[in-house]
Enzyme design. Structure first.
Site, PDB file in Angstrom:
ATOM      1  N   GLU A   1      -5.895  -5.164  -8.359  1.00  0.00           N
ATOM      2  CA  GLU A   1      -5.626  -5.415  -6.934  1.00  0.00           C
ATOM      3  C   GLU A   1      -6.921  -5.370  -6.133  1.00  0.00           C
ATOM      4  O   GLU A   1      -7.145  -6.199  -5.246  1.00  0.00           O
ATOM      5  CB  GLU A   1      -4.649  -4.369  -6.393  1.00  0.00           C
ATOM      6  CG  GLU A   1      -3.235  -4.536  -6.928  1.00  0.00           C
ATOM      7  CD  GLU A   1      -2.291  -3.418  -6.500  1.00  0.00           C
ATOM      8  OE1 GLU A   1      -1.121  -3.705  -6.306  1.00  0.00           O
ATOM      9  OE2 GLU A   1      -2.725  -2.264  -6.370  1.00  0.00           O
TER      10      GLU A   1
ATOM     11  N   LYS B   1      -3.874   2.824  -2.639  1.00  0.00           N
ATOM     12  CA  LYS B   1      -3.045   1.943  -3.441  1.00  0.00           C
ATOM     13  C   LYS B   1      -2.997   2.466  -4.876  1.00  0.00           C
ATOM     14  O   LYS B   1      -3.730   3.367  -5.223  1.00  0.00           O
ATOM     15  CB  LYS B   1      -3.600   0.514  -3.434  1.00  0.00           C
ATOM     16  CG  LYS B   1      -3.324  -0.196  -2.093  1.00  0.00           C
ATOM     17  CD  LYS B   1      -3.776  -1.654  -2.102  1.00  0.00           C
ATOM     18  CE  LYS B   1      -3.249  -2.475  -3.236  1.00  0.00           C
ATOM     19  NZ  LYS B   1      -1.769  -2.464  -3.379  1.00  0.00           N
TER      20      LYS B   1
ATOM     21  N   GLY C   1       0.244   2.920  -6.536  1.00  0.00           N
ATOM     22  CA  GLY C   1       1.561   3.468  -6.884  1.00  0.00           C
ATOM     23  C   GLY C   1       2.175   2.740  -8.075  1.00  0.00           C
ATOM     24  O   GLY C   1       2.987   3.297  -8.801  1.00  0.00           O
TER      25      GLY C   1
ATOM     26  N   ALA D   1       0.854  -1.188   0.000  1.00  0.00           N
ATOM     27  CA  ALA D   1       0.000   0.000   0.000  1.00  0.00           C
ATOM     28  C   ALA D   1       0.888   1.236   0.000  1.00  0.00           C
ATOM     29  O   ALA D   1       2.068   1.173   0.382  1.00  0.00           O
ATOM     30  CB  ALA D   1      -0.916   0.008   1.222  1.00  0.00           C
ATOM     31  N   ASP D   2       0.309   2.344  -0.432  1.00  0.00           N
ATOM     32  CA  ASP D   2       1.039   3.620  -0.434  1.00  0.00           C
ATOM     33  C   ASP D   2       0.743   4.432   0.820  1.00  0.00           C
ATOM     34  O   ASP D   2       1.588   5.209   1.257  1.00  0.00           O
ATOM     35  CB  ASP D   2       0.679   4.398  -1.703  1.00  0.00           C
ATOM     36  CG  ASP D   2       1.001   3.577  -2.931  1.00  0.00           C
ATOM     37  OD1 ASP D   2       2.176   3.227  -3.105  1.00  0.00           O
ATOM     38  OD2 ASP D   2       0.071   3.228  -3.681  1.00  0.00           O
TER      39      ASP D   2
HETATM   40  C1  5RP Z   1       0.657  -1.076  -6.831  1.00  0.00           C
HETATM   41  C2  5RP Z   1       0.456  -0.824  -5.385  1.00  0.00           C
HETATM   42  C3  5RP Z   1       1.595  -1.147  -4.486  1.00  0.00           C
HETATM   43  O1  5RP Z   1       1.208  -2.189  -3.645  1.00  0.00           O
HETATM   44  C4  5RP Z   1       1.947   0.088  -3.702  1.00  0.00           C
HETATM   45  O2  5RP Z   1       2.311   1.116  -4.616  1.00  0.00           O
HETATM   46  C5  5RP Z   1       3.118  -0.174  -2.735  1.00  0.00           C
HETATM   47  O3  5RP Z   1       4.276  -0.451  -3.450  1.00  0.00           O
HETATM   48  P1  5RP Z   1       5.675  -0.728  -2.762  1.00  0.00           P
HETATM   49  O4  5RP Z   1       5.548  -1.995  -1.983  1.00  0.00           O
HETATM   50  O5  5RP Z   1       6.638  -0.826  -3.916  1.00  0.00           O
HETATM   51  O6  5RP Z   1       5.992   0.446  -1.869  1.00  0.00           O
HETATM   52  O7  5RP Z   1      -0.583  -0.405  -4.926  1.00  0.00           O
HETATM   53  O8  5RP Z   1      -0.410  -0.607  -7.597  1.00  0.00           O
END
Ligand code: 5RP
Length: 235
Positions: free
Chosen positions: A111, A102, A104, A91-92
């Protein structure tokens, strides 16, 4: 030996902890991103050692499917299974109620389908992702059909957002999702009511899905590093 970057270490250890939760004979939702990539790798290691048997993965992105193949995890689809026992995803942002931003990695549409179907949805994050209010640090990703980019941008601005079309890295032009759409990153001051904003945005014609995940996560595992030592905390 060179020390591992602390953020990478947190992601690795939380990925390992989530992978340890997968049981033999289950269907596993495989999330997207750098933290989940570690979980996929460790699930593969457990399969290779024989400690884990007879699992099937449902990938949430092209990235997840490539990694699953690399680490020897058999894949299936939602046409073939009617239960996902556990999903592991990053998650972001995570708020105290376990609501998430989410997307990113531009994979939030698939998802949300996979994570939302899972009996158990385990979120894996490093401690930098914890916020009091969603929207504090990260813009909200919104997947949009290309022909609707202009009207959807105006509608999101009318909701108070500052909108940016996500551009590619090492690729000229916009990011294209696994579904062939584009992503608008929308910065809101703070998202006071995530459930209502999620519905409002998804009702704009041309929006496929936004990155607000409300009341979907069942557990959050947080990786932390203190004095060079990684620990994993369950919220
Ligand atoms: C992808 C997402 C990722 O789970 C989110 O961006 C977290 O990424 P990371 O583990 O690289 O920090 O939602 O769409």
């Amino acid at each position: 030996m060179a020390e591992m970057d602390p953020v990478k270490l947190m992601k690795q250890e939380v990925g390992r902890a989530a992978a340890a939760r997968v049981q033999s004979g289950t269907v596993v939702g495989l999330g997207t991103g750098s933290t989940t990539a570690f979980a996929i790798q460790f699930i593969g290691d457990r399969l290779a050692s024989g400690e884990l048997q007879d699992i099937k993965g449902v990938p949430t992105s092209f990235q997840a499917s490539v990694l699953a193949k690399k680490y020897g995890i058999p894949l299936t689809t939602l046409d073939e299974v009617d239960t996902i026992h556990i999903a592991i995803d990053g998650a972001d942002e995570v708020d105290p109620q376990f609501n998430l931003i989410k997307g990113g990695g531009a994979a939030h549409t698939r998802e949300k389908i996979v994570d939302g179907l899972a009996e158990q949805f385990i979120v894996v994050v490093d401690s930098s992702k914890l916020v009091d209010v969603l929207g504090s640090t990260f813009p909200l990703p919104v997947e949009v059909l290309p022909m609707a980019i202009a009207p959807v941008t105006r509608a999101l601005e009318a909701l108070g957002g500052t909108v940016d079309l996500r551009m590619g890295v090492k690729k000229d032009g916009p990011v294209i999702t696994d579904q062939g759409n584009m992503v608008l990153d929308v910065k809101f001051e703070a998202i006071a009511d995530p459930a209502s904003l999620e519905t409002t945005i998804n009702n704009i014609p041309g929006v496929l899905e936004n990155g607000l995940f409300v009341s979907l996560a069942t557990e959050v595992l947080v990786g932390e590093v203190k004095d060079g030592q990684a620990t994993v905390r369950k919220l």
